[in-house]
Scaffold this motif. Structure first.
Motif, PDB file in Angstrom:
ATOM      1  N   ALA A 226      12.079 -12.398  11.029  1.00  0.00           N
ATOM      2  CA  ALA A 226      10.759 -12.025  11.540  1.00  0.00           C
ATOM      3  C   ALA A 226      10.728 -10.564  11.956  1.00  0.00           C
ATOM      4  CB  ALA A 226      10.388 -12.922  12.718  1.00  0.00           C
ATOM      5  N   PHE A 227      11.798 -10.107  12.604  1.00  0.00           N
ATOM      6  CA  PHE A 227      11.776  -8.724  13.092  1.00  0.00           C
ATOM      7  C   PHE A 227      11.728  -7.734  11.940  1.00  0.00           C
ATOM      8  CE2 PHE A 227      13.858  -4.747  14.264  1.00  0.00           C
ATOM      9  CZ  PHE A 227      13.004  -4.338  15.280  1.00  0.00           C
ATOM     10  N   PHE A 228      12.572  -7.926  10.946  1.00  0.00           N
ATOM     11  CA  PHE A 228      12.639  -6.940   9.869  1.00  0.00           C
ATOM     12  C   PHE A 228      11.419  -6.993   8.944  1.00  0.00           C
ATOM     13  CE2 PHE A 228      17.353  -7.306  10.699  1.00  0.00           C
ATOM     14  CZ  PHE A 228      17.452  -6.063  11.303  1.00  0.00           C
ATOM     15  N   THR A 229      10.852  -8.179   8.758  1.00  0.00           N
ATOM     16  CA  THR A 229       9.710  -8.264   7.834  1.00  0.00           C
ATOM     17  C   THR A 229       8.370  -8.081   8.534  1.00  0.00           C
ATOM     18  OG1 THR A 229       9.688 -10.668   8.044  1.00  0.00           O
ATOM     19  CG2 THR A 229      10.892  -9.757   6.174  1.00  0.00           C
ATOM     20  N   ASN A 230       8.348  -8.395   9.838  1.00  0.00           N
ATOM     21  CA  ASN A 230       7.052  -8.371  10.513  1.00  0.00           C
ATOM     22  C   ASN A 230       7.165  -7.901  11.965  1.00  0.00           C
ATOM     23  OD1 ASN A 230       4.338  -8.800  10.920  1.00  0.00           O
ATOM     24  ND2 ASN A 230       4.561 -11.006  11.294  1.00  0.00           N
ATOM     25  N   PRO A 231       7.612  -6.640  12.146  1.00  0.00           N
ATOM     26  CA  PRO A 231       7.732  -6.135  13.513  1.00  0.00           C
ATOM     27  C   PRO A 231       6.351  -6.065  14.171  1.00  0.00           C
ATOM     28  CG  PRO A 231       7.953  -4.353  11.917  1.00  0.00           C
ATOM     29  CD  PRO A 231       7.923  -5.629  11.130  1.00  0.00           C
ATOM     30  N   GLN A 232       6.315  -6.312  15.475  1.00  0.00           N
ATOM     31  CA  GLN A 232       5.024  -6.415  16.164  1.00  0.00           C
ATOM     32  C   GLN A 232       4.561  -5.088  16.763  1.00  0.00           C
ATOM     33  OE1 GLN A 232       3.254  -9.503  16.209  1.00  0.00           O
ATOM     34  NE2 GLN A 232       4.802  -9.715  14.596  1.00  0.00           N
ATOM     35  N   SER A 233       5.489  -4.342  17.359  1.00  0.00           N
ATOM     36  CA  SER A 233       5.090  -3.146  18.103  1.00  0.00           C
ATOM     37  C   SER A 233       5.053  -1.923  17.194  1.00  0.00           C
ATOM     38  CB  SER A 233       6.086  -2.897  19.240  1.00  0.00           C
ATOM     39  OG  SER A 233       7.367  -2.627  18.697  1.00  0.00           O
ATOM     40  N   GLU A 234       4.257  -0.944  17.590  1.00  0.00           N
ATOM     41  CA  GLU A 234       4.210   0.310  16.843  1.00  0.00           C
ATOM     42  C   GLU A 234       5.572   0.991  16.835  1.00  0.00           C
ATOM     43  OE1 GLU A 234       1.957   1.512  14.814  1.00  0.00           O
ATOM     44  OE2 GLU A 234       0.861  -0.323  15.268  1.00  0.00           O
ATOM     45  N   ARG A 235       6.260   0.906  17.973  1.00  0.00           N
ATOM     46  CA  ARG A 235       7.563   1.570  18.078  1.00  0.00           C
ATOM     47  C   ARG A 235       8.575   0.965  17.100  1.00  0.00           C
ATOM     48  NH1 ARG A 235       9.264   2.601  24.305  1.00  0.00           N
ATOM     49  NH2 ARG A 235       7.437   1.533  25.086  1.00  0.00           N
ATOM     50  N   ALA A 236       8.557  -0.360  16.982  1.00  0.00           N
ATOM     51  CA  ALA A 236       9.489  -1.013  16.051  1.00  0.00           C
ATOM     52  C   ALA A 236       9.111  -0.695  14.609  1.00  0.00           C
ATOM     53  CB  ALA A 236       9.505  -2.519  16.286  1.00  0.00           C
ATOM     54  N   LYS A 237       7.821  -0.704  14.313  1.00  0.00           N
ATOM     55  CA  LYS A 237       7.361  -0.382  12.950  1.00  0.00           C
ATOM     56  C   LYS A 237       7.798   1.029  12.575  1.00  0.00           C
ATOM     57  CE  LYS A 237       3.313  -3.330  13.146  1.00  0.00           C
ATOM     58  NZ  LYS A 237       1.886  -3.375  13.446  1.00  0.00           N
ATOM     59  N   ASP A 238       7.594   1.940  13.509  1.00  0.00           N
ATOM     60  CA  ASP A 238       7.961   3.334  13.293  1.00  0.00           C
ATOM     61  C   ASP A 238       9.470   3.471  13.048  1.00  0.00           C
ATOM     62  OD1 ASP A 238       7.330   6.159  13.335  1.00  0.00           O
ATOM     63  OD2 ASP A 238       8.474   6.211  15.219  1.00  0.00           O
ATOM     64  N   PHE A 239      10.247   2.784  13.895  1.00  0.00           N
ATOM     65  CA  PHE A 239      11.708   2.846  13.777  1.00  0.00           C
ATOM     66  C   PHE A 239      12.167   2.272  12.440  1.00  0.00           C
ATOM     67  CE2 PHE A 239      15.773   0.564  14.359  1.00  0.00           C
ATOM     68  CZ  PHE A 239      16.598   1.660  14.532  1.00  0.00           C
ATOM     69  N   LEU A 240      11.671   1.112  12.084  1.00  0.00           N
ATOM     70  CA  LEU A 240      12.090   0.470  10.834  1.00  0.00           C
ATOM     71  C   LEU A 240      11.659   1.294   9.635  1.00  0.00           C
ATOM     72  CD1 LEU A 240      11.513  -3.315  11.644  1.00  0.00           C
ATOM     73  CD2 LEU A 240      13.696  -2.111  11.384  1.00  0.00           C
ATOM     74  N   GLY A 241      10.509   1.945   9.755  1.00  0.00           N
ATOM     75  CA  GLY A 241      10.042   2.812   8.679  1.00  0.00           C
ATOM     76  C   GLY A 241      11.017   3.938   8.393  1.00  0.00           C
ATOM     77  N   LYS A 242      11.732   4.363   9.431  1.00  0.00           N
ATOM     78  CA  LYS A 242      12.676   5.477   9.271  1.00  0.00           C
ATOM     79  C   LYS A 242      14.026   5.025   8.723  1.00  0.00           C
ATOM     80  CE  LYS A 242      10.681   8.450  12.770  1.00  0.00           C
ATOM     81  NZ  LYS A 242      10.444   8.401  14.205  1.00  0.00           N
ATOM     82  N   ILE A 243      14.435   3.786   9.047  1.00  0.00           N
ATOM     83  CA  ILE A 243      15.793   3.401   8.639  1.00  0.00           C
ATOM     84  C   ILE A 243      15.831   2.497   7.402  1.00  0.00           C
ATOM     85  CG2 ILE A 243      16.740   3.640  10.988  1.00  0.00           C
ATOM     86  CD1 ILE A 243      16.914   0.530  11.011  1.00  0.00           C
ATOM     87  N   LEU A 244      14.721   1.863   7.040  1.00  0.00           N
ATOM     88  CA  LEU A 244      14.780   0.930   5.906  1.00  0.00           C
ATOM     89  C   LEU A 244      14.532   1.650   4.573  1.00  0.00           C
ATOM     90  CD1 LEU A 244      13.070  -2.305   7.248  1.00  0.00           C
ATOM     91  CD2 LEU A 244      15.487  -1.844   6.940  1.00  0.00           C
TER      92      LEU A 244
END
Ligand code: ADP
Ligand code: MG
Length: 244
Positions: A226-244
């Motif tokens: 759930a976290f990797f495919t559907n992060p909830q917060s803007e901060r997590a989305k932003d972070f995953l956008g940078k590392i994935l």
């Protein structure tokens, strides 16, 4: 229901003006594998170090298996032995053999007889695939091998929980998997683990939960899927956008 093995309750810590841990509430159940993830500087290492009192904290409480962490003294040494920690740098004793590195703690802190400590150390070194190198010195081993020794050394203390702080980030790429494989085996054997890592494959394989830390706060937590495919917060989305 049995109590969680690790309980952090409203933990706050500052480095001067920096509020590095902000009202941290985290519970880790026995046998659970928790991945701690977040941007550089978000407080992941500090959180790990606080769990076994390598860092002090100003308010809140931390218990391991129901026991509050003492500030210092003999109780702290015993409690710390219950919390194994593996760092990015392997921190082996350079002037001691691999076998001595693994037997030192059990003999000094746990009071084991040398022969018993060596027998157990050899079993653990076999388990991490280093059995045939027991009489070598750390510098004679590759980084991946040294990190596996560091894991065996922690396991020799029979910890209740193992903390890993970016255990593969100092390794050459071809050595990462040999360390992750040992950690996967450990997780499947039922060890309670808190792991700071950006290794998504590892997280998806063994993590029960991903905890996302940003600027000293737990922003969200979920299953890896759930976290990797559907992060909830803007901060997590932003972070995953940078590392994935
Ligand atoms: P992470 O492991 O997520 O990269 P750290 O826990 O290492 O983050 O650091 C969190 C913040 O605390 C960073 O801003 C870092 O500079 C600061 N920090 C870490 N250790 C110390 C220290 N001993 N003294 C002062 N500031 C520190
Ligand atoms: Mg760190």
């Amino acid at each position: 229901m049995s109590q969680p093995l690790v309980v952090m309750k409203d933990v706050n810590k500052h480095f001067g003006d920096l509020h590095v841990l902000q009202d941290i509430n985290l519970e880790v159940a026995t046998g659970e594998v928790v991945i701690l993830i977040g941007p550089s500087g978000s407080g992941k290492s500090t959180l790990c170090r606080t769990i076994n009192r390598l860092e002090t904290f100003e308010s809140g409480s931390i218990t391991i298996d129901g026991k509050e962490l003492p500030e210092e003294g003999k109780d702290l040494a015993a409690l710390r032995a219950d919390v194994g920690m593996v760092f990015q740098s392997f921190n082996l004793f350079a002037h001691k053999t691999i076998l001595e590195n693994v037997t030192l703690g059990p003999i000094k802190v746990r009071g084991l007889k040398k022969a018993d400590a060596e027998k157990r150390a050899r079993e653990l070194l076999d388990r991490v695939g280093i059995g045939h190198q027991a009489d070598k010195y750390p510098a004679q081993l590759s980084g991946g091998q040294q990190q596996r020794v560091a894991i065996a050394r922690s396991l020799a203390m029979d910890p209740k929980v193992m903390l890993f702080d970016e255990p593969t980030s100092a390794l050459d790429p071809e050595m990462i998997n040999e360390v992750l494989d040992v950690m996967v085996e450990l997780a499947r054997s039922g060890m309670t683990m808190v792991v700071v890592t950006h290794e998504m494959g590892f997280a998806r394989k063994v993590a029960n939960r991903v905890v996302f830390l940003s600027e000293g706060q737990i922003v969200e937590q979920n299953t890896p899927e759930a976290f990797f495919t559907n992060p909830q917060s803007e901060r997590a989305k932003d972070f995953l956008g940078k590392i994935l």
